[in-house]
Design an enzyme around this catalytic site. Sequence first.
Site, mmCIF file in Angstrom:
data_model
loop_
_atom_site.group_PDB
_atom_site.id
_atom_site.type_symbol
_atom_site.label_atom_id
_atom_site.label_comp_id
_atom_site.label_asym_id
_atom_site.label_seq_id
_atom_site.Cartn_x
_atom_site.Cartn_y
_atom_site.Cartn_z
ATOM 1 N N TYR A 1 0.956 5.857 -0.562
ATOM 2 C CA TYR A 1 0.192 7.100 -0.631
ATOM 3 C C TYR A 1 0.776 7.993 -1.734
ATOM 4 O O TYR A 1 1.990 8.101 -1.881
ATOM 5 C CB TYR A 1 0.257 7.833 0.717
ATOM 6 C CG TYR A 1 -0.221 9.272 0.642
ATOM 7 C CD1 TYR A 1 -1.581 9.555 0.666
ATOM 8 C CD2 TYR A 1 0.676 10.325 0.502
ATOM 9 C CE1 TYR A 1 -2.036 10.860 0.548
ATOM 10 C CE2 TYR A 1 0.232 11.633 0.394
ATOM 11 C CZ TYR A 1 -1.129 11.904 0.422
ATOM 12 O OH TYR A 1 -1.574 13.195 0.295
ATOM 13 N N CYS B 1 -0.170 2.692 14.092
ATOM 14 C CA CYS B 1 0.333 3.003 15.445
ATOM 15 C C CYS B 1 1.825 3.287 15.521
ATOM 16 O O CYS B 1 2.502 2.821 16.434
ATOM 17 C CB CYS B 1 -0.059 1.913 16.449
ATOM 18 S SG CYS B 1 -0.118 0.266 15.811
ATOM 19 N N PHE C 1 7.907 5.585 -10.318
ATOM 20 C CA PHE C 1 8.452 6.098 -9.064
ATOM 21 C C PHE C 1 7.609 7.255 -8.539
ATOM 22 O O PHE C 1 6.826 7.855 -9.281
ATOM 23 C CB PHE C 1 9.905 6.552 -9.255
ATOM 24 C CG PHE C 1 10.085 7.631 -10.292
ATOM 25 C CD1 PHE C 1 9.898 8.970 -9.976
ATOM 26 C CD2 PHE C 1 10.461 7.307 -11.594
ATOM 27 C CE1 PHE C 1 10.064 9.963 -10.930
ATOM 28 C CE2 PHE C 1 10.640 8.299 -12.555
ATOM 29 C CZ PHE C 1 10.431 9.621 -12.226
ATOM 30 N N VAL D 1 0.860 -1.173 0.000
ATOM 31 C CA VAL D 1 0.000 0.000 0.000
ATOM 32 C C VAL D 1 0.902 1.231 0.000
ATOM 33 O O VAL D 1 1.972 1.223 0.600
ATOM 34 C CB VAL D 1 -0.930 -0.047 1.234
ATOM 35 C CG1 VAL D 1 -0.154 -0.148 2.520
ATOM 36 C CG2 VAL D 1 -1.862 1.131 1.278
#
Lengths: 464, 237
Positions: B81, B173, B156, B79
Amino acid sequence: MRVDVIMPQMGESIAEGTLTRWLKKPGDKVARDEPIFEISTDKVDAEIPSPAAGTLVDIKVQEGQTVPINTVVAQIETEASAVAAADKTAPSAAPEAKPAAAPPPAPKPAAVAPGTPGDGKERARPAPASPATYAAPAGGAGNVPRAASLIGQGATVEDLRRVRSSPVVRKIAQEHSIDISGLQGTGVSGRVTKRDILEAIEGGGARAAAPAPGGATAPAVRAATPAPVFAPGERVTVVPMSAMRKKIAEHMLMSRRTSAHVTTVFEVDMGRVMKLRAEHQQAFMERHGVKLTPTPFMVKAAVEALKAYPVVNASIDGDNIVYKKDINIGIAVALDWGLIVPVVKHADDMSLSGIAKTVTDLAERARSKRLTPNEVQDGTFTITNPGIFGSLFGTPIINQPQVAILGVGAIQKRVVVVDDAIAIRPMVFLDLSFDHRLIDGAVADQFMAHLKATLQEGKFTEIV
Amino acid sequence: MRRCIHAFLGRMDYAGAMDLQATCARRLKEGGEERLLLLEHPPVITLGRNASREDILFGDEALRARGVSIAPADRGGQVTYHGPGQLVGYPILNLSPDRRDVGRYLRDLEEVLIRTLARFGVGASRIEGLTGVWAGDEKIASIGVHLSRWVTTHGFALNVNTDLAQFSLIVPCGLTTRRITSMERVLGQSVPLQDVAAILVPEFASVFGREMVPGTGEGAAAERGAGKDRRVLREVC
């Protein structure tokens, strides 16, 4: 005739690949060059085209499995016309002829022409029978069939070692003067993977092949990797870790390497707390809408002890001790898919009911994934409660960069001696893992004695 | 020398960029030209093949509150962002016949980024065993690639002025030992994405041995803004 489909070599330094997805099912017709499966190596995903037109038969490698390059992953039954053409040349599937007493499911040696993978052109033709096709394994050495076949061709020890590693691994080994043959590989067939060698280096060179010394402070926690996790042909299911699982794994090891973990265990009589709870439970529920559990009492007692021993509410920064002025208590919450530690911020400013409501709210939202990022940050001390699953006590791992974690065991009625009489009391074991770099045993035990006194004496005000 | 058409497309939504890449890759396989697509995405968390929704820590509500969407991605890896201030590069190249080595391709992409960063005075390097580019021990650029018959897609993502707080959405966390950084954080000032793109193109040319030719989509997409991806697609490809 049948054409082997192999795990292609996607680059010089790539020794193995993970088959991530079959795009075709057994029995499906495939065209030559049509993508039939997907692989991933490192950060690269690739579609692999079929080497021939025909029907996909006999899938040998399942999704999620990692296999060395040139491993046969499936076979294609070619069309009748192809069969006729193929008959003129030598059969390609030499390894189909198993040696008489071969050990059962050892992977077949790769039977491929030295064609370059990727475009499938070379592989589409049946391979010539002789030198390019490896001889069948000569029995024994069932888990290194390629090595066995190389022996037959007068391979050197170096060759044998090479089949158990990739060029990049050998390069690293050379740079660090490590003898690969002395390492226990975790890859398929005992292959020494890049990770193995990096761990060996981290753990102090070739010595890592021997078990690392025990003790929490040994830096080479991961270097003691034993034999391969599973043997080829063994009945296993391989599932890649989720990102969360990997982070947890990373964090746990990092913590073990960082802190000098010591655990101390106290036994506490919860009689007063359970009595307070019983007395106030109904009013509490009516007034605050949440159940009154023992947890807020634990949090409150921990807060008081942290105020008395601020070094337990601290962090280490290089050669400095950082005392945290806020007391933010992380509460470990078990999830079906892992674990998360939401934080009760400024717990020292909260009433018992405030803590109860906050803990309930955080735990519920953690389970339904509705926490916001800042609600899992800035914890200064953590409480974990394996007691809800029946554990008596444990030795929890510190949640970095904190220096201590409190574990709460199951509250159970036990026979104890009170004032020289035998009594039945609700008892609990509380354990504290602390970082001995910063906290000495005496301080840790004083902290726990403080916590114990608060709970046993029931020193809680304004419960409702 | 092989020609590679490059274009800075400004902000483009993730699905639009996936379509664009697919179109460019198809045309390349049919004999078309290579491309280097440079752009930035609106805030989005993308899930690689090995990722699941469980890898995102926060629910749809929390993500919506931050204006972040979720998209599947046909690349390897987990995953990640993407968002404003991050320079995303999608090279659509044919690695056949002379560069058919995924390890080399990853190292080449790293090289382009390391050289580009050096031109801005950001010292960056590789960490053995961890694909990506690192400033010290903090990650400044990520790499994830898809190959089909040696034609590359994806590529990239270089953090130029990225809002780094957004990465906490996918880091549960604080359980991480490797931190994310950006050029802005390292340099103490923000740098326009176009400037980074302009410096990156010649470095890309020298590492990959391509003649870089500006595409017609250059700058135009940025002016028109997002939502006109279809038109950009026609112009660039």
